[in-house]
Design an enzyme around this catalytic site. Structure first.
Site, short mmCIF file in Angstrom:
data_model
loop_
_atom_site.label_atom_id
_atom_site.label_comp_id
_atom_site.label_asym_id
_atom_site.label_seq_id
_atom_site.Cartn_x
_atom_site.Cartn_y
_atom_site.Cartn_z
N LEU A 1 51.06 44.45 50.29
CA LEU A 1 49.97 45.25 49.72
C LEU A 1 48.68 44.94 50.45
O LEU A 1 48.41 43.77 50.77
CB LEU A 1 49.79 44.93 48.23
CG LEU A 1 50.59 45.74 47.20
CD1 LEU A 1 50.31 45.22 45.80
CD2 LEU A 1 50.27 47.22 47.28
N ASP A 2 47.87 45.96 50.71
CA ASP A 2 46.56 45.75 51.32
C ASP A 2 45.69 44.87 50.42
O ASP A 2 45.87 44.87 49.19
CB ASP A 2 45.86 47.07 51.57
CG ASP A 2 46.55 47.91 52.63
OD1 ASP A 2 47.19 47.33 53.52
OD2 ASP A 2 46.43 49.16 52.56
N PRO A 3 44.73 44.13 50.99
CA PRO A 3 43.88 43.25 50.17
C PRO A 3 43.17 43.97 49.03
O PRO A 3 43.04 43.41 47.93
CB PRO A 3 42.87 42.70 51.19
CG PRO A 3 43.61 42.74 52.48
CD PRO A 3 44.47 43.97 52.43
N ARG B 1 47.27 55.36 52.30
CA ARG B 1 46.03 55.59 53.05
C ARG B 1 46.19 56.76 54.02
O ARG B 1 45.26 57.55 54.24
CB ARG B 1 45.64 54.33 53.82
CG ARG B 1 45.02 53.24 52.97
CD ARG B 1 44.57 52.08 53.84
NE ARG B 1 45.69 51.30 54.34
CZ ARG B 1 45.72 50.68 55.52
NH1 ARG B 1 44.70 50.80 56.35
NH2 ARG B 1 46.77 49.98 55.88
#
Length: 303
Positions: free
Chosen positions: A37-39, A174
């Site tokens: 998962l992205d930050p 995204r």
């Protein structure tokens, strides 16, 4: 301690940060995760503990997200973590146009991952290449988006769309935000992302780091058993004699199996009493079809 943890990843933690913290909390180095998962994203991050790290490859690949997309804005990272590249009000954009464009983002689609992503090109991570200023052509990939539902719409100069997305592994939300903006002849960027499901785990049953610490202090934490997240795999139960042989790496002929199957996919192997032994698979060497062990989870002495 062997099993799984359904972690609710906090904001501004990388997946690696979570693993590092869990190693300290659980006092073990053997920690792994499924689906980075992205930050800035939150939500379900499946964690494997101990011997269960060897089972990560057999988890489901399906995922689900709740995402918020802002139109009229684009950034270097396709989310708010990056620098703004373009910003242009689109007050005339309405939900009817968005609904029409969304139809093209369901099913099997081609997608170019964001330049700031963990995908490797020539052995290097894309985000490392991007940060170094090196130009690189990102290859497109085929992904599956099984469902998109509109949850909310906020009109304005920079309208925002909230959607629920169900998709397969490797899908970048995204990129959907970016490409949806392009399809609507404007810009699009992701402003919020929550992963609601991943690999058989869901948000409703997840634990935050604080909740985990509290359970550990109360000696109440129990890892999720492999059977609870591997139930999508076909099951074969072995007699005590066959179970011991299988755990010792011996080959089992199909005619010895009480539940014969023709599947060549990975199989859950159990004792007749229901104890999980590991992952097996039917193979076809020159001598004939046999059941072999891919992952032995239980020591043969305990089988």
């Amino acid at each position: 301690m062997d099993g799984f943890l359904n972690l609710n990843k906090p904001m501004d933690f990388t997946s690696h940060d979570c693993v590092a913290k869990l190693r300290r909390l659980l006092n073990t180095r053997r920690i792994g995760h499924a689906g980075t998962l992205d930050p800035t994203a939150t939500g379900v991050l499946p964690i494997a503990i101990g011997r269960a790290t060897r089972l990560l490859q057999f988890l489901r690949s399906d995922k689900a997200y709740r995402a918020t997309i802002r139109f009229g804005v684009t950034t270097t990272t396709d989310d708010l973590e990056g620098e703004i590249l373009n910003q242009q009000p689109v007050p005339d954009l309405d939900l009817a146009k968005v609904k029409t464009a969304l139809k093209h983002f369901q099913g099997t689609i081609q997608q170019v991952p964001p330049i700031y992503s963990a995908i490797q090109v020539d052995g290097k991570r894309l985000y490392d290449l991007a940060r170094s200023g090196k130009a690189v052509e990102v290859p497109s990939r085929t992904v599956e988006v099984s469902d998109i539902k509109i949850v909310g719409w906020q009109p304005g100069d920079f309208p925002e769309l909230e959607i629920d997305i169900a998709c397969g592994g490797g899908t970048y939300i995204r990129a959907i935000a970016r490409d949806l903006g392009i399809a609507l002849h404007t810009f699009g960027t992701l402003t919020n992302l929550i992963r609601t499901k991943s690999s058989g785990f869901d948000l409703e049953n997840s634990l935050t780091l604080d909740q985990l610490e509290e359970q550990l202090q109360q000696n109440a934490f129990r890892p999720i058993l492999p059977d609870e997240v591997l139930d999508h795999l076909e099951e074969i139960a072995l007699s005590p004699i066959l179970a011991k042989r299988w755990c010792q790496g011996q080959r089992i002929a199909p005619y010895d199996l009480p539940d014969f199957t023709t599947s060549r996919a990975p199989l859950r192997i159990h004792t007749e009493a229901g104890t999980f032994l590991g992952i097996g698979q039917l193979t076809d060497p020159p001598t004939g079809t046999i059941l072999t062990a891919r992952i032995v989870f239980l020591d043969s002495a305990k089988a």
